[in-house]
Motif scaffolding. Structure first.
Motif, PDB file in Angstrom:
ATOM      1  N   THR A   1      -2.009   3.062 -13.697  1.00 32.22           N
ATOM      2  CA  THR A   1      -2.930   2.555 -13.168  1.00 32.22           C
ATOM      3  C   THR A   1      -2.442   0.777 -13.137  1.00 32.22           C
ATOM      4  O   THR A   1      -2.896   0.237 -11.849  1.00 32.22           O
ATOM      5  CB  THR A   1      -4.470   2.992 -13.680  1.00 32.22           C
ATOM      6  N   ALA A   2      -1.722   0.638 -14.021  1.00 27.84           N
ATOM      7  CA  ALA A   2      -1.675  -0.843 -13.935  1.00 27.84           C
ATOM      8  C   ALA A   2      -0.931  -1.294 -13.282  1.00 27.84           C
ATOM      9  O   ALA A   2      -0.590  -2.475 -12.140  1.00 27.84           O
ATOM     10  CB  ALA A   2      -0.671  -1.217 -15.418  1.00 27.84           C
ATOM     11  N   LEU A   3       0.550  -0.060 -12.357  1.00 25.97           N
ATOM     12  CA  LEU A   3       1.042  -0.215 -11.235  1.00 25.97           C
ATOM     13  C   LEU A   3       0.929  -0.349 -10.275  1.00 25.97           C
ATOM     14  O   LEU A   3       1.302  -1.200  -8.811  1.00 25.97           O
ATOM     15  CB  LEU A   3       2.410   1.067 -11.417  1.00 25.97           C
ATOM     16  N   ALA A   4      -0.562   0.116  -9.677  1.00 23.31           N
ATOM     17  CA  ALA A   4      -1.547  -0.043  -9.171  1.00 23.31           C
ATOM     18  C   ALA A   4      -2.126  -1.102  -8.029  1.00 23.31           C
ATOM     19  O   ALA A   4      -1.783  -1.369  -7.091  1.00 23.31           O
ATOM     20  CB  ALA A   4      -2.742   0.986  -8.326  1.00 23.31           C
ATOM     21  N   VAL A   5      -1.791  -1.986  -8.927  1.00 19.55           N
ATOM     22  CA  VAL A   5      -2.395  -3.162  -9.046  1.00 19.55           C
ATOM     23  C   VAL A   5      -1.186  -4.351  -9.231  1.00 19.55           C
ATOM     24  O   VAL A   5      -1.571  -5.653  -8.713  1.00 19.55           O
ATOM     25  CB  VAL A   5      -3.437  -4.115 -10.673  1.00 19.55           C
ATOM     26  N   ARG A   6       0.099  -4.620  -9.798  1.00 20.35           N
ATOM     27  CA  ARG A   6       1.103  -4.974  -9.598  1.00 20.35           C
ATOM     28  C   ARG A   6       2.623  -3.970  -9.459  1.00 20.35           C
ATOM     29  O   ARG A   6       3.190  -3.655  -9.922  1.00 20.35           O
ATOM     30  CB  ARG A   6       1.473  -5.244 -11.380  1.00 20.35           C
ATOM     31  N   PRO A   7       2.301  -3.385  -7.788  1.00 17.57           N
ATOM     32  CA  PRO A   7       3.014  -2.804  -7.266  1.00 17.57           C
ATOM     33  C   PRO A   7       4.497  -3.385  -7.339  1.00 17.57           C
ATOM     34  O   PRO A   7       5.612  -2.719  -7.330  1.00 17.57           O
ATOM     35  CB  PRO A   7       2.605  -2.612  -5.955  1.00 17.57           C
ATOM     36  N   ASP A   8       4.677  -4.654  -7.188  1.00 18.17           N
ATOM     37  CA  ASP A   8       6.125  -5.040  -7.667  1.00 18.17           C
ATOM     38  C   ASP A   8       6.696  -5.546  -8.909  1.00 18.17           C
ATOM     39  O   ASP A   8       7.759  -6.203  -8.960  1.00 18.17           O
ATOM     40  CB  ASP A   8       6.102  -6.391  -6.448  1.00 18.17           C
ATOM     41  N   ASP A   9       6.028  -5.373 -10.095  1.00 14.26           N
ATOM     42  CA  ASP A   9       5.941  -5.060 -11.699  1.00 14.26           C
ATOM     43  C   ASP A   9       7.724  -4.637 -12.285  1.00 14.26           C
ATOM     44  O   ASP A   9       7.151  -3.129 -12.099  1.00 14.26           O
ATOM     45  CB  ASP A   9       4.536  -5.519 -12.274  1.00 14.26           C
ATOM     46  N   TRP A  10       9.010  -5.386 -11.774  1.00 11.43           N
ATOM     47  CA  TRP A  10       9.655  -3.829 -12.083  1.00 11.43           C
ATOM     48  C   TRP A  10       9.984  -3.840 -14.003  1.00 11.43           C
ATOM     49  O   TRP A  10       9.844  -2.441 -14.092  1.00 11.43           O
ATOM     50  CB  TRP A  10      11.402  -4.797 -12.425  1.00 11.43           C
TER      51      TRP A  10
END
Length: 471
Positions: free
Chosen positions: A342-351
């Motif tokens: 869910t967090a990744l959907a907001v921050r798609p470039d967060d390695w």
């Protein structure tokens, strides 16, 4: 005097020694306290006395010579002898001084001598011993060492975290224009190219900069150096307890370090200090509960997530990360994966998030599914040591030992590149390369039946291991 005497009597009321309690000094203090005697000019006299002599407070059946009598004696003695008293024998001089001395001064001098002798005998050892023994010196040194190992911080008294910087850092000796202000102006993508030496230099130039300590801590997390990451992040929140990202990063490190209560406390502090959700927190009992109630804290985080969904902007990625970290600590991996995604959907470039999704899947027994997330993290940040190491561990679990050895060796090379090369080689004493990585590489080499490479792991011979793996 009566008030002071009462304080003296009260201060020693627990003293059990009968000689002390029945001493003439204590009797005098009680009489002053109870008003049986008073001080009149330079004399201690009964409250109702009209005579010119003071009562015998010593209880020895003799009157105390009054001051006028002493003065008369002193004058007549001096005139009759025709010379100062100290020119006679020691015995006569002592007798003369005893007569000439103010009787009250003589009394208190005697009592003081008795009490000093009693105190020395019972509390400070023999009065003749002035030099401490070797054992006492060692004991004091140990106490000083233990005291120096702790410090008072905004979070209470805790052990000192002495972060060990690498020596001869070239960024301290060179241009400081970048390192001085990096923490305030560095973007997420720029941090991928920042190395540990630059970040350590920034902290050494400005030790009170909480943001700089935070950046150093996150970088040490990425470089698979958890102990150093914890030290840096703890220093960040000691300097600025309101720095919310540092609390969240510290919770991640505590989880990796299997410190469940530390994870709970860090997430709890992040929640309590988050001004965005004061209304949600105020309706809970979280502020009064510091016992490690994971269920209660998870409940508050879920309410925060619902509150964020109802506000403009929708999903709060930080809340989802906090919830996922806490669920990892309680081994609810499937739910944690959902929160990270869910967090990744907001921050798609967060390695960092891609790696955390992969690590949580691996913990849940999904090593094969985790690989894609590790590779995506490395696409975004090829120097991400933790993702490369985690990729190697998943390959071990999948029995793909050749790939595992290659990934772990690459992680060690990247760690090594963050050190300082000198005439004697790498300074391994500073923990530039991680023992965890070396042990994992050794395990992989043994699976490959490469005892030669395993022995190089014991020696931490990175050059030899790299050449042999290429051959």
């Amino acid at each position: 005097m009566a008030r002071l005497a009462a304080q003296v009597v009260d201060s020693v009321k627990h003293e059990q020694n009968p000689k002390f309690q029945k001493s003439e000094f204590m009797q005098l203090m009680r009489q002053l306290r109870d008003g049986e005697v008073i001080v009149e000019k330079d004399d201690i006299v009964p409250k109702d006395a009209t005579a010119t002599t003071a009562m015998d407070v010593k209880g020895k059946g003799r009157a105390v010579v009054m001051h006028d009598e002493v003065s008369s004696l002193s004058t007549s003695s001096s005139q009759s002898h025709g010379h100062p008293p100290y020119q006679g024998s020691e015995e006569l001089n002592a007798a003369y001084m005893e007569q000439a001395m103010d009787p009250h001064e003589a009394y208190f001098r005697q009592e003081n001598a008795e009490l000093t002798e009693y105190w020395n005998a019972h509390y400070t050892g023999p009065a003749t011993r002035t030099v401490p023994t070797v054992q006492e010196k060692n004991s004091w040194h140990e106490m000083q060492r233990d005291w120096d190992a702790f410090e008072a911080t905004t979070l209470g008294v805790k052990p000192v975290a002495n972060y060990q910087f690498q020596t001869n850092n070239p960024y301290l000796l060179g241009d400081s224009s970048r390192t001085q202000h990096h923490a305030m102006h560095m973007s997420h993508s720029q941090r991928a190219n920042e190395n540990v030496l630059e970040l350590e230099a920034a902290v050494q130039r400005d030790p009170s900069n909480a943001a700089a300590w935070f950046e150093l801590g996150v970088k040490q997390q990425e470089n698979e150096r958890e102990a150093k990451a914890i030290q840096a992040l703890e220093r960040a929140i000691e300097l600025d307890p309101t720095h919310l990202p540092a609390w969240l990063a510290l919770a991640v490190s505590y989880t990796n370090d299997i410190h469940r209560l530390g994870t709970y406390n860090a997430i709890r502090e992040w929640v309590l200090r988050n001004p965005k959700y004061e209304a949600v927190v105020s309706r809970s009992s979280l502020a009064a509960d510091a016992r490690g109630d994971f269920v209660g804290l998870i409940d508050v985080l879920i309410q925060m997530a619902r509150s964020a969904n109802q506000q403009e902007g929708g999903v709060d990625a930080d809340v989802q990360v906090a919830l996922a970290v806490l669920l990892n600590a309680t081994e609810e991996y499937a739910k944690a994966v959902d929160c990270f995604l869910t967090a990744l959907a907001v921050r798609p470039d967060d390695w960092l998030l891609y790696n955390r999704v992969g690590a949580t899947m691996a913990n849940n027994g999904q090593a094969s599914d985790a690989l894609g997330y590790y590779f995506r993290a490395l696409d975004l940040n090829p120097a991400y040591i933790r993702a490369r190491f985690n990729l190697g561990i998943s390959c071990i679990n999948l029995r793909r030992y050749d790939e595992a050895a290659s990934h772990i060796l690459d992680a060690l090379v990247l760690q090594d590149s963050d050190g300082i090369q000198d005439g004697t080689g790498m300074n391994d004493a500073r923990g530039v390369t991680s023992s965890t990585l070396w042990e994992s590489l050794k395990t992989t080499c043994l699976h490959l039946q490469r005892a030669d490479l395993a022995s190089m792991c014991d020696r931490r011979d990175l050059d030899g291991a790299f050449v042999s793996s290429v051959d």
